[in-house]
Design a protein around this motif. Structure first.
Motif, PDB file in Angstrom:
ATOM      1  N   GLU A  96       7.650  11.189   3.089  1.00  0.00           N
ATOM      2  CA  GLU A  96       6.213  11.396   2.748  1.00  0.00           C
ATOM      3  C   GLU A  96       5.457  11.299   4.009  1.00  0.00           C
ATOM      4  N   VAL A 101       1.224   7.135   1.306  1.00  0.00           N
ATOM      5  CA  VAL A 101       0.108   8.285   1.453  1.00  0.00           C
ATOM      6  C   VAL A 101      -1.011   7.718   2.008  1.00  0.00           C
ATOM      7  N   ALA A 102      -1.547   6.387   1.571  1.00  0.00           N
ATOM      8  CA  ALA A 102      -2.811   5.836   1.880  1.00  0.00           C
ATOM      9  C   ALA A 102      -2.689   5.418   3.406  1.00  0.00           C
ATOM     10  N   MET A 108      -2.870   8.564   5.637  1.00  0.00           N
ATOM     11  CA  MET A 108      -4.254   8.647   5.652  1.00  0.00           C
ATOM     12  C   MET A 108      -5.045   7.822   6.830  1.00  0.00           C
ATOM     13  N   ILE A 109      -4.813   6.688   6.516  1.00  0.00           N
ATOM     14  CA  ILE A 109      -5.513   5.514   7.648  1.00  0.00           C
ATOM     15  C   ILE A 109      -5.050   5.841   8.980  1.00  0.00           C
ATOM     16  N   ILE A 115       2.907  14.681   4.809  1.00  0.00           N
ATOM     17  CA  ILE A 115       1.329  14.355   5.032  1.00  0.00           C
ATOM     18  C   ILE A 115       0.920  14.565   6.146  1.00  0.00           C
ATOM     19  N   THR A 172       0.949  -1.244  -0.096  1.00  0.00           N
ATOM     20  CA  THR A 172       0.031  -0.173   0.026  1.00  0.00           C
ATOM     21  C   THR A 172       0.784   1.355   0.064  1.00  0.00           C
ATOM     22  N   SER A 173       0.373   2.282  -0.972  1.00  0.00           N
ATOM     23  CA  SER A 173       1.090   3.771  -0.601  1.00  0.00           C
ATOM     24  C   SER A 173       1.295   4.182   0.655  1.00  0.00           C
TER      25      SER A 173
END
Lengths: 287, 281
Positions: B216, B103-104, B107-108, B220, B100-101
């Motif tokens: 990242e 970024v994802a 977010m989680i 983010i 999974t990236s």
């Protein structure tokens, strides 16, 4: 008795590991189907009362998501396809053709693998921005924006990586030398031999490299962040961060979008899990 | 046949590596004339409090990420090391966060760790904690939270590498040891550890290189906040180069980062070599 205890411990740890990894993903799916009042409820909601599938529709209408998916798909497919072609050819040359300086060149390839991308990030940016004759630039590469905000700018840097060359070389070096002798007897040149003998047998290595390149490019965030600022060129990873920057984060839509963005990877993963694992492992075996 | 690859490789990889060193000795700003300033950027770098604290944060982040991934990964892998379908399935599931990236994943975890809406604090309150931690908003907990997320994301990859190394250890060694009456700890210490050392070494090197490059998560989740507690070297490079357009100065930072990574790798290699000679495993 002792053997049973060891097996029991293994089972307990296996369950713990799977729970540890899957629970956050379960929450992502659950929250993507909740109303915002369920998201804000003081006690955690694990299963939404009525699954709100329209969160997915609303999330995809928050910005031009069709375009973002198209952008990511285009960049990913082009990078993967071109990398497979140029890396397999270069890997074959390093595995089979000895010429003056081939060892030095291969050493350079290995060095390229160890250089962190942050070292090349800044010059790469000015190089692509200063590309002559494109994006309003004159022949000196001045006056315009070059390949800034262009697909080429998003694609080119990922064609220069050398991991694929290394992977293919390691694969081809295991081929029996007799193959080449047979090819030479039949009057095949090195390129013919590659095309007719090596390439048809390259399935496993190309699948591994393809899956790794696909995931890597689809998941890339830093380079598109640097290289673009227009909504037209936004990739899915960049688009996800837009939810984050709004004053009130719509968590349910954000989780819906996060799931959809990751879905592409999971689909590839379901079909090519074996090749993904093989690719990761072949990077770790020294040879 | 080599030409297409080498065209891209030399123009977009080798040339930028070389020219980056040159930039780091100039006052290059985007769109302005460059001047050669010798070591000025490097001198300023070590007076720049933002950079110094970022260097420290990066070192802490790398140290603990690597420690947890290398040791915890080995511990779990040794326990799970059996050739059953269950272990195969676990291995596959564990690799999902790695695929999974970032970024994802960010977010989680941003949601899970949110002080008011996040699941973790809601659960802590339900369990009776009155003032749950503020995680990413707490100066002391922000960096450890990022380390935890990194470990969560990469543990599956590390276990994949370890399990493959462990399954290459010939079973006869353990059988012989059992015949000799060796206990579990003894078998681990005398067979598993020496045989897995090269794999552990590979894990050590790859995870530390990755950890030094972390960006990242910071960009983010925290933007370096609270008060620079999570700012990392690459985050500083990004800020200086692409917000302030001070390419020369940021270039000097990236050279320092490169030297740090190189030094860490070399130290590990020498340490490994020395241990191999002494055969202390």
């Amino acid at each position: 008795m002792k053997e049973r205890l060891i097996r029991l411990t293994a089972i307990v740890f296996a369950v713990l590991c799977v729970g540890f990894v899957l629970f956050p993903f379960f929450l992502m799916l659950s929250i993507s189907l909740q109303t915002m009042s369920e998201v804000y409820a003081p006690s955690p909601v694990l299963i939404p009362k009525v699954p709100q599938f329209e969160n997915y529709v609303k999330a995809m209408q928050n910005g031009n998501w069709a375009r973002y998916f198209l952008n990511s798909a285009l960049v990913t497919v082009v990078v993967t396809a071109i990398s497979l072609v140029i890396n397999s050819m270069a890997g074959y040359v390093f595995a089979r053709l000895k010429f003056r300086g081939s060892r030095v060149l291969f050493l350079l390839v290995l060095t390229g693998m160890m250089i962190p991308p942050q070292v090349t990030m800044i010059p790469l940016f000015s190089l692509l921005r200063g590309m002559p004759f494109v994006g309003g630039n004159n022949w000196l590469g001045q006056g315009g924006i070059g390949l800034y905000n262009s697909y080429a700018g998003l694609i080119i840097p990922f064609l220069a990586g050398s991991f694929g060359v290394f992977l293919c070389r390691q694969f081809y070096i295991g081929f029996p030398k007799e193959l080449d002798d047979a090819a030479r007897m039949d009057g095949c040149g090195p390129f013919d031999a590659f095309l007719k003998i090596y390439l048809p047998l390259s399935g496993p290595v190309l699948a591994s490299l393809g899956v790794l390149k696909f995931t890597g490019t689809w998941n890339e965030y830093t380079w598109p962040l640097i290289m673009t600022n227009s909504d037209k060129l936004k990739t899915v990873q960049l688009a996800l961060t837009v939810f984050r920057n709004e004053s009130e984060i719509l968590w349910n839509q954000l989780m819906a979008a996060t799931f959809l963005v990751s879905l592409a990877i999971y689909i590839v993963f379901i079909f090519a899990q074996k090749h993904f694992v093989a690719g990761l492992l072949s990077g770790s075996v020294k040879g | 046949m080599l030409a297409p690859f080498f065209a891209f490789f030399s123009v977009f990889m080798l040339y930028p590596i070389v020219i980056n060193f040159y930039y780091s000795f100039t006052n290059y700003r985007l769109g302005q004339k460059k001047q050669f300033v010798w070591l000025n950027n490097y001198k300023n770098l070590f007076k720049d409090p933002d950079f110094l604290v970022s260097l420290k944060n990066t070192a802490v982040y790398a140290l603990f990420s690597v420690l947890f991934l290398t040791c915890l990964g080995l511990f779990i892998s040794v326990i799970l090391n059996r050739r059953t379908r269950m272990v195969h399935a676990v291995r596959t599931v564990m690799i999902i966060p790695y695929a999974t990236s970032m970024v994802a994943v960010s977010m989680i975890w941003l949601l899970l760790l949110d002080p008011t809406t996040g699941f973790i604090n809601k659960a802590l309150i339900a369990l009776g904690m009155n003032v749950p931690p503020k995680w990413l908003h707490d100066v002391k907990l922000a960096l450890p939270s990022l380390i935890f997320i990194n470990v969560w994301k990469n543990l599956g990859y590390v276990m994949l590498i370890y399990l493959s190394g462990l399954q290459n250890i010939p079973g006869e060694l353990y059988e012989a040891a059992t015949v000799d009456g060796a206990g579990l700890w003894h078998k681990f210490r005398r067979i598993t550890l020496p045989m897995i050392a090269p794999t552990a070494f590979f894990v050590l090197i790859t995870t530390s290189i990755e950890a030094f490059k972390t960006f990242e998560q910071v960009q983010i989740m925290t933007q370096g906040a609270p008060v620079n507690a999570t700012s990392t070297v690459v985050y500083q490079i990004y800020q200086r180069a692409f917000n302030d357009y001070r390419m020369g100065y940021a270039g000097a930072m990236s050279v320092v980062l490169f030297l740090v990574i190189l030094a860490v790798t070399l130290v590990n290699v020498f340490w490994m070599k020395k241990n191999e000679e002494k055969n202390i495993w």
